[in-house]
Design a protein around this motif. Sequence first.
Motif, PDB file in Angstrom:
ATOM      1  N   ALA A 256       0.816  -1.213   0.000  1.00 41.99           N
ATOM      2  CA  ALA A 256       0.000   0.000   0.000  1.00 41.99           C
ATOM      3  C   ALA A 256       0.854   1.270   0.000  1.00 41.99           C
ATOM      4  CB  ALA A 256      -0.920   0.006   1.219  1.00 41.99           C
ATOM      5  N   TYR A 257       2.117   1.146   0.402  1.00 44.77           N
ATOM      6  CA  TYR A 257       3.003   2.310   0.469  1.00 44.77           C
ATOM      7  C   TYR A 257       3.787   2.528  -0.819  1.00 44.77           C
ATOM      8  CZ  TYR A 257       1.781   1.871   5.352  1.00 44.77           C
ATOM      9  OH  TYR A 257       1.073   1.780   6.524  1.00 44.77           O
ATOM     10  N   PHE A 258       3.565   1.695  -1.819  1.00 46.68           N
ATOM     11  CA  PHE A 258       4.197   1.867  -3.132  1.00 46.68           C
ATOM     12  C   PHE A 258       3.248   2.632  -4.046  1.00 46.68           C
ATOM     13  CE2 PHE A 258       6.863  -1.637  -1.661  1.00 46.68           C
ATOM     14  CZ  PHE A 258       8.111  -1.241  -2.108  1.00 46.68           C
ATOM     15  N   THR A 259       2.965   3.858  -3.668  1.00 43.94           N
ATOM     16  CA  THR A 259       2.102   4.713  -4.481  1.00 43.94           C
ATOM     17  C   THR A 259       2.985   5.685  -5.262  1.00 43.94           C
ATOM     18  OG1 THR A 259       1.932   6.389  -2.750  1.00 43.94           O
ATOM     19  CG2 THR A 259       0.300   4.604  -2.709  1.00 43.94           C
ATOM     20  N   ALA A 260       2.379   6.408  -6.168  1.00 44.73           N
ATOM     21  CA  ALA A 260       3.127   7.415  -6.922  1.00 44.73           C
ATOM     22  C   ALA A 260       3.746   8.441  -5.975  1.00 44.73           C
ATOM     23  CB  ALA A 260       2.214   8.105  -7.931  1.00 44.73           C
TER      24      ALA A 260
ATOM     25  N   VAL B 140       9.189  -0.247 -10.611  1.00 47.32           N
ATOM     26  CA  VAL B 140       8.036  -0.450  -9.723  1.00 47.32           C
ATOM     27  C   VAL B 140       6.842   0.298 -10.291  1.00 47.32           C
ATOM     28  CG1 VAL B 140       7.090   0.126  -7.438  1.00 47.32           C
ATOM     29  CG2 VAL B 140       9.370  -0.897  -7.626  1.00 47.32           C
ATOM     30  N   TRP B 141       7.090   1.505 -10.815  1.00 49.23           N
ATOM     31  CA  TRP B 141       6.003   2.330 -11.327  1.00 49.23           C
ATOM     32  C   TRP B 141       5.823   2.198 -12.831  1.00 49.23           C
ATOM     33  CZ3 TRP B 141       9.236   3.549  -7.322  1.00 49.23           C
ATOM     34  CH2 TRP B 141       8.610   3.704  -6.082  1.00 49.23           C
ATOM     35  N   SER B 142       6.885   1.896 -13.556  1.00 53.47           N
ATOM     36  CA  SER B 142       6.748   1.786 -15.016  1.00 53.47           C
ATOM     37  C   SER B 142       6.275   0.399 -15.442  1.00 53.47           C
ATOM     38  CB  SER B 142       8.071   2.135 -15.713  1.00 53.47           C
ATOM     39  OG  SER B 142       9.071   1.174 -15.422  1.00 53.47           O
TER      40      SER B 142
ATOM     41  N   GLU C 248       4.189  -6.250 -13.673  1.00 52.54           N
ATOM     42  CA  GLU C 248       5.284  -7.132 -13.259  1.00 52.54           C
ATOM     43  C   GLU C 248       5.525  -7.036 -11.748  1.00 52.54           C
ATOM     44  OE1 GLU C 248       7.096  -9.447 -15.058  1.00 52.54           O
ATOM     45  OE2 GLU C 248       5.492  -9.061 -16.478  1.00 52.54           O
ATOM     46  N   PHE C 249       5.406  -5.828 -11.222  1.00 62.30           N
ATOM     47  CA  PHE C 249       5.579  -5.651  -9.781  1.00 62.30           C
ATOM     48  C   PHE C 249       4.471  -6.390  -9.023  1.00 62.30           C
ATOM     49  CE2 PHE C 249       5.388  -2.815  -5.891  1.00 62.30           C
ATOM     50  CZ  PHE C 249       6.555  -3.303  -5.330  1.00 62.30           C
TER      51      PHE C 249
ATOM     52  N   GLN D 245      14.831  -7.403  -9.492  1.00 62.45           N
ATOM     53  CA  GLN D 245      14.087  -6.706 -10.539  1.00 62.45           C
ATOM     54  C   GLN D 245      13.663  -5.293 -10.127  1.00 62.45           C
ATOM     55  OE1 GLN D 245      10.779  -8.979 -12.019  1.00 62.45           O
ATOM     56  NE2 GLN D 245      10.424  -7.604 -13.713  1.00 62.45           N
ATOM     57  N   PHE D 246      13.364  -5.095  -8.847  1.00 58.26           N
ATOM     58  CA  PHE D 246      12.713  -3.846  -8.455  1.00 58.26           C
ATOM     59  C   PHE D 246      13.407  -3.040  -7.358  1.00 58.26           C
ATOM     60  CE2 PHE D 246       9.289  -6.574 -10.092  1.00 58.26           C
ATOM     61  CZ  PHE D 246       8.838  -5.746 -11.114  1.00 58.26           C
ATOM     62  N   ARG D 247      14.558  -3.477  -6.885  1.00 55.43           N
ATOM     63  CA  ARG D 247      15.230  -2.753  -5.801  1.00 55.43           C
ATOM     64  C   ARG D 247      16.657  -2.401  -6.197  1.00 55.43           C
ATOM     65  NH1 ARG D 247      17.434  -5.223  -0.365  1.00 55.43           N
ATOM     66  NH2 ARG D 247      17.923  -3.334   0.756  1.00 55.43           N
TER      67      ARG D 247
END
Length: 153
Positions: free
Chosen positions: A80-84, A97-99, A103-104, A147-149
């Motif tokens: 929930a904290y992975f917002t724009a 993560v955003w693009s 996949e995320f 992949q995401f960090r």
Amino acid sequence: MPKTALITLVAATALLGACSDRIKDTHPQQLVSKRQAIFKKFTKTLEPMGLVARGRQDYVKPDFMASALALQELSSQPWAYFTAEGNYPPTRAKPEVWSQPGEFKKAQDNYLAAIDTLVQVAGSADLPSIRASVETVQKSCKNCHDQFRSDRQ
């Protein structure tokens, strides 16, 4: 403690703090700090299970079950904290993560499924299944991090 020793200790602490290159989370909602705190809890909860899986700690059913259930409870919390609004320094999340939200989300789902499987086998005392399940959870963490960090902060 003598007064001069106390002053030296305070000065050294202040100096070391000033030398830190760690970026502070100054966002009003502290989204990055909140998700990082949950991920730290993931690690702290998973580590003892990893020791059992590697045979470095005895399997104790109630303890292992409690850890698996605690991990399951934590597993849905950080997303929930992975917002724009959560894409700001000191994030270590890659732009993907955003693009690449699909996949995320898939990586999240893989992690959640691995945790569910771990909970299913946690009380079985079937150490090969437990070992495989812990390994699957750890691999899902690593795959998502790869992949995401970012390693940079």
